[in-house]
Design an enzyme around this catalytic site. Structure first.
Site, PDB file in Angstrom:
ATOM      1  N   TYR A  50       1.250  -1.073  -0.186  1.00  0.00           N
ATOM      2  CA  TYR A  50      -0.444  -0.179   0.123  1.00  0.00           C
ATOM      3  C   TYR A  50       0.691   1.471   0.009  1.00  0.00           C
ATOM      4  O   TYR A  50       2.245   0.958   0.031  1.00  0.00           O
ATOM      5  CB  TYR A  50      -1.322  -0.395   0.845  1.00  0.00           C
ATOM      6  CG  TYR A  50      -0.407  -0.056   2.107  1.00  0.00           C
ATOM      7  CD1 TYR A  50       0.349   1.396   2.986  1.00  0.00           C
ATOM      8  CD2 TYR A  50       0.120  -0.882   3.347  1.00  0.00           C
ATOM      9  CE1 TYR A  50       0.972   1.477   3.995  1.00  0.00           C
ATOM     10  CE2 TYR A  50       0.945  -1.232   4.584  1.00  0.00           C
ATOM     11  CZ  TYR A  50       0.907  -0.199   5.048  1.00  0.00           C
ATOM     12  OH  TYR A  50       1.655   0.526   5.997  1.00  0.00           O
ATOM     13  N   THR A  78       4.869  -1.664   7.617  1.00  0.00           N
ATOM     14  CA  THR A  78       5.484  -2.883   6.141  1.00  0.00           C
ATOM     15  C   THR A  78       5.744  -1.635   4.858  1.00  0.00           C
ATOM     16  O   THR A  78       6.288  -2.185   3.522  1.00  0.00           O
ATOM     17  CB  THR A  78       4.556  -3.735   5.588  1.00  0.00           C
ATOM     18  OG1 THR A  78       2.749  -3.322   5.458  1.00  0.00           O
ATOM     19  CG2 THR A  78       4.219  -4.794   6.787  1.00  0.00           C
ATOM     20  N   TYR A 158       2.860 -10.482  14.628  1.00  0.00           N
ATOM     21  CA  TYR A 158       1.430  -9.771  13.815  1.00  0.00           C
ATOM     22  C   TYR A 158       0.640 -10.781  12.698  1.00  0.00           C
ATOM     23  O   TYR A 158       1.691 -10.993  11.312  1.00  0.00           O
ATOM     24  CB  TYR A 158       1.680  -8.253  12.703  1.00  0.00           C
ATOM     25  CG  TYR A 158       0.162  -7.527  13.112  1.00  0.00           C
ATOM     26  CD1 TYR A 158      -0.689  -7.650  13.416  1.00  0.00           C
ATOM     27  CD2 TYR A 158       0.149  -7.023  11.787  1.00  0.00           C
ATOM     28  CE1 TYR A 158      -2.011  -7.220  12.879  1.00  0.00           C
ATOM     29  CE2 TYR A 158      -1.157  -5.954  11.500  1.00  0.00           C
ATOM     30  CZ  TYR A 158      -1.789  -6.413  12.311  1.00  0.00           C
ATOM     31  OH  TYR A 158      -3.781  -5.823  11.510  1.00  0.00           O
ATOM     32  N   HIS A 182      -2.129  -6.667  18.558  1.00  0.00           N
ATOM     33  CA  HIS A 182      -3.504  -6.572  18.057  1.00  0.00           C
ATOM     34  C   HIS A 182      -4.744  -7.673  18.943  1.00  0.00           C
ATOM     35  O   HIS A 182      -5.589  -8.046  18.357  1.00  0.00           O
ATOM     36  CB  HIS A 182      -4.180  -5.888  16.940  1.00  0.00           C
ATOM     37  CG  HIS A 182      -2.985  -4.618  17.188  1.00  0.00           C
ATOM     38  ND1 HIS A 182      -2.991  -3.520  17.036  1.00  0.00           N
ATOM     39  CD2 HIS A 182      -2.423  -4.895  15.317  1.00  0.00           C
ATOM     40  CE1 HIS A 182      -1.502  -3.034  16.901  1.00  0.00           C
ATOM     41  NE2 HIS A 182      -2.111  -3.607  15.608  1.00  0.00           N
ATOM     42  N   ASP A 251      -2.128   2.768  17.186  1.00  0.00           N
ATOM     43  CA  ASP A 251      -1.669   2.673  15.675  1.00  0.00           C
ATOM     44  C   ASP A 251      -1.442   3.657  14.981  1.00  0.00           C
ATOM     45  O   ASP A 251      -2.398   3.202  13.679  1.00  0.00           O
ATOM     46  CB  ASP A 251      -2.791   1.429  15.171  1.00  0.00           C
ATOM     47  CG  ASP A 251      -3.025   1.205  14.675  1.00  0.00           C
ATOM     48  OD1 ASP A 251      -1.388   0.887  14.020  1.00  0.00           O
ATOM     49  OD2 ASP A 251      -3.525   1.012  13.812  1.00  0.00           O
TER      50      ASP A 251
HETATM   51  C1  0GY Z   1      -0.965  -1.862  11.938  1.00  0.00           C
HETATM   52  C2  0GY Z   1      -1.920  -2.890  11.510  1.00  0.00           C
HETATM   53  C3  0GY Z   1      -1.689  -2.778   9.920  1.00  0.00           C
HETATM   54  C4  0GY Z   1      -0.816  -2.501   9.761  1.00  0.00           C
HETATM   55  C5  0GY Z   1       1.002  -2.592   9.541  1.00  0.00           C
HETATM   56  O1  0GY Z   1       3.306  -2.627   9.058  1.00  0.00           O
HETATM   57  C6  0GY Z   1       2.439  -2.296   8.623  1.00  0.00           C
HETATM   58  O2  0GY Z   1       1.939  -1.700   7.208  1.00  0.00           O
HETATM   59  O3  0GY Z   1       1.520  -3.328  11.072  1.00  0.00           O
HETATM   60  C7  0GY Z   1      -2.848  -2.988   9.422  1.00  0.00           C
HETATM   61  O4  0GY Z   1      -3.358  -2.797   8.108  1.00  0.00           O
HETATM   62  O5  0GY Z   1      -3.759  -4.201  10.167  1.00  0.00           O
HETATM   63  O6  0GY Z   1      -0.570  -2.509  12.948  1.00  0.00           O
HETATM   64  O7  0GY Z   1      -0.644  -0.723  11.524  1.00  0.00           O
END
Ligand code: 0GY
Length: 296
Positions: A50, A78, A158, A182, A251
């Site tokens: 993204y 990410t 995660y 989470h 977050d």
């Molecule tokens: C969060 C959750 C998300 C994204 C990421 O690193 C990330 O892109 O963690 C998500 O999209 O669920 O913890 O920020």
């Protein structure tokens, strides 16, 4: 895809969050937040899934001060892949008030790990959400896990709750402290004492090196925002069962929230519903994050 053009359906963070009614205890840590770019200075990774809006460190500090936090733990998102420069830049400009969690590949040198440590990195994140990243093989992750022990770092994981049965043994074999993001993303329409959340509770109960973030009601709730009532029993149970091993974070800037963008002030007001005494709030917001990120 241009490095600077955010996704057409991307929702920027809330422009004017409300002032929370809940007064955070002195020393409170927002233990899960991100910085995005700015993309012109810290380009997003070519392999990203993204492209977000810019959300830089100055905006994060402004939110921290407005909500009443004193410190942040900035988790590599990410969209920046394994290029940790945006997080490191934030840590270097935080006057000791921020620590970080990096994403690294196996080919990182010991010298690079050492300099991440000097900047304030205290862990690495392994991301198993397929919509976010392509996780390396478990053997590779295990080798990274073994290497980071030298710096007494921990691992943040995660994953989706439905993936836990398959990943459980690998997680249980990790040799460091492990922090679950989470609450392991439970389906909160299922029973609190059912098999899905039961497996997450078992992980916490049987492995004392496991910690858990009771964060992201806005991601987990199936109800219209902003009360997130259906998440309360899950998060409260976690806080009351494992008061020494829970963390909380906003977050911010809330990546991939496609249907609504939470008001960060309302998220802070969620805290006293899941940590219902001053003693539990102090552990969740102050003692636990300080122990993991500052008192190494
Ligand atoms: C969060 C959750 C998300 C994204 C990421 O690193 C990330 O892109 O963690 C998500 O999209 O669920 O913890 O920020």
């Amino acid at each position: 895809m241009s490095a600077l053009q955010m996704d057409a359906d991307w929702r920027p963070f809330h422009p004017a969050p409300s002032k929370p009614a809940f007064v955070l205890p002195p020393g409170a840590v927002d233990a899960h937040c991100h910085v995005f770019g700015p993309g012109a200075r810290f380009p997003f990774a070519p392999e990203r899934k993204y492209t977000p809006c810019d959300a830089g460190k100055e905006q994060l500090w402004a939110l921290r001060d407005f909500l009443g936090f004193e410190r942040n733990v900035i988790v590599q998102a990410t969209c920046h892949g394994t290029d940790n420069r945006a997080v490191v830049d934030a840590l270097e400009h935080a006057n000791g008030r921020a620590r970080g969690v990096a994403a690294v590949s196996e080919d990182i040198s010991d010298a690079a790990l050492q300099s991440l440590d000097a900047a304030g990195i205290r862990g690495v994140r392994f991301n198993f959400l397929k919509r976010l990243a392509d996780a390396p093989p478990q053997a590779t992750l295990m080798r990274i896990a073994e290497r980071i022990r030298r710096w007494h770092w921990h691992i943040v994981i995660y994953f989706e709750a439905q993936e836990l049965p398959e990943l459980y043994d690998f997680f249980a074999s990790l040799p460091t402290v492990v922090v679950v993001d989470h609450m392991g993303r439970p389906d909160v329409s299922r029973a609190l004492d059912g098999p899905e959340f039961g497996l997450m509770l078992k992980l916490m109960r049987e492995h004392s090196n496991f910690w858990c973030k009771v964060s992201c009601p806005e991601r987990l709730s199936k109800l219209p925002p902003p009360d997130y009532d259906d998440v309360v029993p899950f998060a409260r149970h976690m806080v009351e069962s494992f008061p020494e091993r829970v963390l909380w974070g906003t977050d911010w800037p809330h990546p991939n929230m496609k249907t609504h963008m939470p008001d960060d002030g309302q998220l802070v007001d969620f805290i006293p519903r899941i940590a219902t005494s001053a003693a539990l709030q102090r552990k969740l917001l102050v003692d636990n994050p300080h122990a993991l990120y500052w008192d190494r």
